[in-house]
Design an enzyme around this catalytic site. Structure first.
Site, PDB file in Angstrom:
ATOM      1  N   GLU A   1      64.535 -36.630   2.721  1.00 55.30           N
ATOM      2  CA  GLU A   1      64.081 -37.310   4.271  1.00 55.30           C
ATOM      3  C   GLU A   1      64.305 -36.544   5.617  1.00 55.30           C
ATOM      4  O   GLU A   1      63.404 -36.251   6.338  1.00 55.30           O
ATOM      5  CB  GLU A   1      64.410 -38.524   4.141  1.00 55.30           C
TER       6      GLU A   1
ATOM      7  N   ASP B   1      59.051 -47.539 -12.731  1.00 55.08           N
ATOM      8  CA  ASP B   1      59.920 -47.153 -11.457  1.00 55.08           C
ATOM      9  C   ASP B   1      58.860 -46.899 -10.381  1.00 55.08           C
ATOM     10  O   ASP B   1      57.872 -46.014 -10.574  1.00 55.08           O
ATOM     11  CB  ASP B   1      60.818 -46.350 -11.768  1.00 55.08           C
TER      12      ASP B   1
END
Lengths: 147, 700, 558
Positions: free
Chosen positions: B340, B299
């Protein structure tokens, strides 16, 4: 049931195989050989005075001192050839028995000389061919010794 | 962490293992023990073996018998050491599982509970865990949010936040708040229990390669048995003057005693090394398969990168300025709780893009990011003076205090939206002329782009970038050197995925991955005959994990993922899959090197013993390359044969050290060392032993 | 020491054979994959007619058990037919010499010998067998055993190559081996041999007065050329004559000698290339070819070490070079025909003969040799392949426990069936009954006898002297076990790998020179480990003793 089928198949295929490989093939080859290459097919026989005196490939029993002698113990027992050195070693005996000059005998051997590896290797001669040449060259000397 | 080994008990154990009934599982050593008994009887009464023994040789027979039994003992000793190591590991693991009390809720009322021992819990029971208490068993949070210390289990020192749906590991400690959790496994089914039972199990099922190797060893044993028996009959029939003890010595020297002695220890130590790394393998087969990995699916997020995108740049659009974008981005991210969002606030603050005065955050309406809309927004009205905090960190602090807000009371006059560029265009419905071009240019380096719109007008973009985990690049390089195909899977856009994968040296990646992508990819690779390894933690990963040849689940992952996988990493460190692959290779390699070495040794032993074994044939002395007298040859060869076992125990337990390189290179290197070396070494070693015996004047 | 002339001749024969074998392998690929060919117009109707007569379906995919049963039952039926022909030849046609039937034990030995492609002969053909026996028992079995070996070998290769996902159909392989490979090639070879002086006649044996007065010779004219061509091409080795290819009518000249050496090498060599073509990667075929030829080359170099001079037991026209070359080749390819008496050679030459027969894959008989190479590859790869840090794999096939079990069983067959009867012979004193002495020479001869039987080679020291019930029965049984057990085991492996998943080769690569070296070393080590003490008691001891006492007719010049 399956076993019976397998056995019958094996039997049938065996018969087919033996007919093709064990009969037709060698017979056809014999036919071709006899027609196309009869001399070889029949054993490469050498003729003397229009009579077969046996195969060029098979050693003959030369026991008289006037002939070159073959070796007796080799693998096939019928080795038609002897090495040049063994042949040369017989020259004095033949010279004594026939009076044929040693130089002629030597030249004869050189004439029939072959090599085990075509152009090199051990030199040797075919005993029958050499003796035939001697018989042809000195018919009077050899006539008591030939059939 | 490792306790030192208990040598007295190891020795005791190794002697117990000499019992033929225990030893019968190890064919080669069992045969060796039988030969010991025969030679021992010869030493006691040589007359029992007419023709093939001499009464004058009793001392020699005793010495041969002694070396034979020591050979067997070296083998059992290696088993005992390996098992002791495993027991050590198991006991350190068991500490995690030690008995503790648990509070079992009897009703939904938190005050209605009973205190019981953790081993009485059953799957489905509800638990109450207060702060400061240990989680008694693996369970799932039903109510509450708390910080949990998992350091004992994973080694990770930072506390982990657990909320509804999170998995609690048995043995971890709740450090804040109170949780209600549901027991997810029965006490004897926890992964720790499984590991311990696997590790301690003496009747481990053999792995496919172990089975094949056992067959090969049995085959060689059969060949040498035929040779020795026929040689014995021939020696008697032809009156060649053979001695049974010498024939037996040749037999034992030829038998693959080295690999026969060490094969069990290699397998056990492999499991042990896995456990030391805190990885639970449900079977040895999975460990072996990991060494065979052809294709490794990683991943992106979590394994290759930290999984946290940080804002790195504000890019204006049209006539707008960088400052305008920065300020708008700050405002829109003010209540954005995602990593973020935090990084945008930090970047804006660090660049000084903070509005002088703007509407109070308290008077705003914040719409969180959602997968459906792929954007977040803030609607503001009113205009209260906003006091600029002293540092970025303070901003974050204040934000937490102002989480509550009152909505809908004031007229809204400003709306800032940020999110995926196409989602923003969908929302504002107006696309600036240079939008596509700009987007193309700034996303070329693989950054993630967010667009920022202020009241229906796109004013610019935020560039975010993920960070590659330290050390990942080197590990990927190592994998690729070992001919393993590494594939990165990510939900990102192809460009982003391409840049990251190029950064870390991966050639293949799958972008825009959906939940089922991994499963499909595993199946596709397997159809091509490849052995596929992967990691996973989500329920979505479960089908792929169970399909993969090696599925490594994170302990922090969901139950279905852990059920589906054949290995679980207690430390939940995804990049450990790489270590698993290396370990798998190491175990296979160790078996291979000892086998090859064992067989290669036989050549020298033939040349030592055969020339002296026929007393009636002195001409064979010409083959006696080592110039050894009969007794010296036999004793030296036997001593070498025995000593090579303990000499290789460290290799068997630790595994072959190897530098990652191509399969063929590794192979050729090992063939040279253990094959060629295996042919040559015994010639030298046996001669040295013989010289030593002569120097020490040992009577033989 | 290998002289320049020796080297030149060997290189010349090798070069011609290898090039022709390369082209033959291309043809064999179409024959055995059943790909369309222009020759179908001629062959297909014949083959279909054979399938029809035999009542078989040549398209049905067979598992290993079915394949082996079909093969084994056919061999039994053929052996039974040949047994009756040999026993009752006096009651059958084409017996102009009126030779009586064979004893049961000799007939038993002979049919097991020829049906197993061994061609060990405890009789002298020219004085024992009728024309019909030579043709319909001997030559027939030489064809069918060659076709059987070719079929089984190809089936094993097909399974390993994996393209067809099956080992195929026995009847398809067997019939095509005959119609498209063996019959056309023997047809050409027979004509060449006749031209070179090998007789092909049914004119009967006759005594002819020779040149010297009162001397006679027997001229054995017979269907010789057709028999010699299949015996060499089919790596059978059983001759028309007791003296085999030393006898001038079977091998008249140096040219025929090298031609016959080439015939022995032809099909086995092309099979190695065929494997590469079947796999779809010529490098894999090259590995088999190089491994086999490196071992064969080492044997030749060893055999040429002692200076051999023409002496007792050797034919003058071949000289020492062709005799040594032939002896090594006939054992390396498990043909077993001889052009000189084995007793003529230095023990070192005999040792290389042992190597050829004990290895059986250097390059071994047609089809079967490649099969043994695959057996060695499996054992080798499993022995050393783990060191690559992966489950050992060949052509991407992961080697499993069952494969190792079967390959080891195939490997074990040999030491058991050689060593046990050899030792039994000495324990019961059977060697004394045929006049052998109990020394290294006697041991070498008996050990060689069972080795040649197990390896389905057929060259021997004993010949007709071993025509006793004990040697007839034991070697007979050994020949069949040595033939069919490894075949059974290898077919079983091939069938399972045919459908097994394959990793696109990322691990151990086998198509390169380093693997060839590893394989060759491993084959030598496996062989030496298994037979070293016995080779020591036989040819090596003979060599060491001869070193002191001299070798009789053979001069040693190391």
């Amino acid at each position: 049931m399956k076993g019976v089928k397998r056995i019958s198949t094996a039997a049938r295929l065996t018969l087919i195989s033996v007919v093709i490989c064990g009969l037709i093939f060698p017979l056809v080859m014999t036919g071709i050989g006899q027609v196309a290459l009869p001399w070889q097919s029949n054993g490469s026989q050498v003729y003397f005075e229009n009579r077969s005196i046996g195969s060029e490939l098979i050693s003959q029993n030369f026991s008289a001192p006037v002939f070159f002698h073959p070796r007796n113990n080799s693998a096939s027992g019928v080795d038609p050839d002897i090495t040049l050195s063994y042949a040369t070693s017989q020259i004095p005996r033949i010279h004594n028995a026939t009076g044929i000059s040693e130089s002629f005998l030597n030249a004869t051997l050189q004439k029939y000389r072959q090599y085990t590896l075509f152009f090199f290797g051990t030199p040797y001669v075919n005993v029958l061919n050499v003796n035939l040449f001697l018989v042809a060259s000195y018919p009077t000397i050899y006539s008591p010794y030939v059939q | 962490m490792e306790k030192s080994l208990q040598w007295p008990s190891i020795f005791l154990d190794s002697f117990k293992r000499l019992n033929p009934y225990v030893l019968k599982n190890n064919l080669v050593m069992f045969i060796t023990e039988i030969t010991f008994v025969i030679v021992l009887i010869m030493a006691i009464d040589p007359n029992l073996f007419p023709i093939v023994s001499m009464a004058s040789e009793r001392i020699f027979y005793s010495e041969v018998a002694l070396i034979l039994v020591i050979t067997v003992w070296f083998s059992t000793l290696s088993d005992s050491i390996a098992e002791a190591q495993v027991r050590n590991t198991a006991s350190s693991l068991r500490k995690m599982k030690e008995q503790m009390t648990a509070k079992r809720l009897l009703s939904s009322n938190r005050s209605n509970f009973e205190v019981i021992q953790s081993d009485q819990l059953k799957k489905g029971d509800l638990l109450l865990i207060n702060h400061g208490e240990k989680v008694p068993i693996d369970s799932e949070v039903l109510e509450g949010i708390a910080m949990v210390d998992e350091s004992l289990l994973t080694g990770e020192s930072a506390n982990v936040r657990k909320s509804v749906g999170s998995t609690l590991l048995g043995g971890s400690v709740v450090t804040t708040d109170t949780l209600v959790a549901r027991v997810s496994v029965n006490p004897d089914e926890t992964y720790v229990s499984k590991l311990i039972s696997l590790v301690e199990s003496s009747s481990r099922p053999k792995t496919p390669n172990e089975i094949a190797l056992t067959i090969l060893i049995a085959g060689f044993s059969a060949i040498f048995t035929i040779i020795i028996v026929t040689l014995l009959f021939l020696g008697v029939a032809l009156n060649l003057g053979i001695d049974l003890a010498v024939v037996i010595a040749l037999y034992v020297c030829l038998l693959p005693t080295t690999i026969g002695a060490l094969l069990p220890a290699i397998g056990i130590s492999g499991i042990n090394r896995m456990s030391v790394k805190r990885i639970i393998a449900k079977s040895g087969k999975a460990i072996e398969a990991s060494g065979d990995t052809d294709s490794l699916i990683l991943d992106k997020t979590g394994t290759i990168t930290r999984g946290m995108r940080k804002a790195v740049e504000f890019v204006p659009s049209g006539k707008h300025t960088e400052r305008e974008v920065g300020e708008a981005a700050l405002l829109s991210s003010w209540d954005d709780d995602t990593p973020e969002g935090k990084s945008i606030v930090e970047l804006a603050y660090n660049l000084g893009f903070v509005p002088h005065a703007f509407s109070s955050i308290e008077r705003s309406e914040f719409e969180e990011f959602s997968a459906a809309t792929r954007r977040s927004s803030i609607k503001m009205s009113d205009s209260h003076e906003f006091q600029l905090p002293k540092s970025g960190r303070d901003i974050l602090q204040r934000r937490r205090l102002r989480r509550k807000f009152v909505s809908g009371q004031q007229q809204q006059d400003l709306e800032i939206v940020k999110g995926a560029p196409d989602a923003i265009i969908d929302y504002v419905k107006i696309k600036p002329q240079d939008f596509d071009e700009k987007l193309q240019t700034i996303s070329e380096d693989g950054a993630t782009i967010m667009a920022v719109a202020e009241t229906g007008d796109v004013i610019g973009f935020i560039k975010l970038r993920d960070e590659v985990k330290p050390g990942v690049k080197e590990k990927i390089k190592a994998l690729r050197e070992m001919d393993i195909e590494v594939v990165m899977v990510t939900g990102d856009q192809p460009i982003t995925a391409g840049v990251i994968s190029k950064d870390v040296g991966i050639e293949d990646y799958i972008a825009k991955a959906r939940p089922e992508t991994k499963y499909e990819f595993v199946k596709k690779e397997q159809k091509e005959g490849k052995i596929v390894s992967m990691i996973g933690d989500g329920t979505n990963d479960a089908p792929a994990l169970s399909a993969a040849d090696v599925g490594l689940a994170m302990a922090s992952g969901t139950e279905p993922a852990k059920e589906a996988a054949n290995m679980v990493d207690l430390e939940s460190n995804p990049s450990k899959i790489i270590d698993v692959v290396m370990l798998g290779k190491q175990i296979l390699m160790t078996r291979g090197t000892v086998t090859t070495f064992s067989i290669a040794n036989d050549i020298a032993k033939y040349f030592v013993i055969v020339p002296i074994m026929f007393a009636a044939l002195p001409e064979l002395g010409a083959l006696n390359l080592m110039h050894l007298t009969p007794h010296l040859a036999v004793i030296s060869a036997l001593i070498y044969n025995a000593l090579i076992i303990p000499a290789l125990i460290p290799l068997a337990l630790r595994g072959n050290a190897f530098r990652p390189s191509s399969t063929m290179k590794l192979f050729l290197k090992n063939v040279t060392i253990y094959g060629l070396g295996g042919i040559l070494l015994p010639f030298i070693a046996i001669k040295l032993i013989a010289i030593l015996i002569v120097i020490l004047r040992v009577a033989i | 020491m290998l002289s320049l002339e020796d080297l030149f001749v060997v290189a010349l024969v090798w070069g011609i054979v290898i090039i022709l074998a390369w082209f033959l392998s291309r043809y064999l690929l179409t024959v055995f994959t059943g790909a369309k060919s222009r020759l179908d117009r001629f062959f297909l109707p014949i083959e279909n007619f054979i399938y029809f007569l035999a009542g078989v379906d040549s398209t049905e995919k067979m598992g290993w058990k079915e394949y082996f049963k079909a093969l084994f039952y056919l061999n039994i039926a053929q052996a039974v037919l040949a047994f009756f022909i040999l026993m009752f030849q006096q009651n059958l046609p084409l017996n102009p010499m009126h030779y009586p039937g064979m004893s049961w034990s000799l007939a038993f030995n002979t049919v097991l010998s020829f049906s197993s492609n061994t061609n060990l002969q405890h009789y002298n053909g020219e004085t024992t067998l009728s024309y019909l026996s030579q043709m319909s028992a001997i030559q027939f079995l030489q064809f069918t055993s060659a076709a059987t070996g070719l079929a089984a070998g190809v089936a094993v290769l097909r399974g390993f190559a994996g393209k067809a996902k099956t080992i195929g159909n026995f009847y398809f392989d067997y019939v095509r081996s005959l119609t498209r490979v063996l019959l056309p090639l023997t047809f050409v070879a027979t004509i060449v041999l006749i031209a070179l002086g090998v007789p092909q006649s049914l004119g009967g044996y006759s005594s002819i007065p020779t040149l010297q007065r009162d001397a006679y010779e027997i001229l054995y004219k017979g269907p010789i050329a057709s028999l010699v061509s299949i015996m060499q091409l089919g790596t059978n080795g059983g001759g028309y004559f007791g003296a085999n290819s030393a006898y001038p009518l079977q091998n008249p000249t140096q040219i025929s000698d090298f031609f016959e050496i080439g015939l022995m090498m032809f099909i086995p060599t092309s099979i190695l290339f065929l494997f590469g073509r079947m796999v779809g990667d010529n490098r894999e075929g090259r590995t088999l070819f190089l491994a086999a030829y490196v071992i064969y080359g080492i044997d030749l170099l060893l055999a040429f070490l002692p200076a051999t001079q023409i002496g007792r037991g050797m034919e003058v026209r071949f000289g020492s070079t062709a005799s040594v070359f032939w002896t090594v080749t006939t054992t390396a390819f498990t043909t077993g025909s001889v052009n000189a008496s084995l007793s003529a050679f230095n023990p070192v030459v005999i040792l290389t003969g042992f190597f050829g027969m004990l290895i059986q894959a250097a390059p071994g008989g047609k089809g079967v040799g490649a099969m043994y190479l695959l057996m060695y590859i499996i054992v080798t790869i499993f022995l050393v392949g783990l060191m690559a840090g992966r489950t050992p794999e060949y052509l991407g096939i992961k080697i499993e426990g069952r494969d190792v079990k079967l390959a080891v069983a195939a490997f074990l067959t040999h030491p058991i069936i050689i060593l046990v009867p050899t030792v039994v012979a000495f324990v019961i004193g059977a060697e004394k009954t045929i006049g052998l002495t109990t020394n290294s020479i006697g041991f070498t001869k008996v050990f060689y006898e069972y080795t040649t039987a197990a390896a389905n080679n057929g060259s021997d020291f004993l010949g007709a002297s071993a025509n006793t019930v004990f040697f007839n029965v034991t070697t007979g049984v050994v020949m069949w076990l040595g033939r069919f057990l490894p075949m059974l085991f290898m077919l079983a492996i091939a069938d399972s790998v045919a459908i097994r998943k394959r990793t696109p080769s990322q691990g151990l690569k086998t198509g390169n020179l380093s693997f060839v070296i590893i394989l060759v070393v491993s084959i030598f080590i496996l062989t030496v480990l298994t037979f070293f003490p016995f080779l020591v008691l036989g040819p090596i001891l003979q060599f060491l003793q001869g070193f002191k006492t001299g070798f009789g007719g053979v001069v040693l010049g190391l």
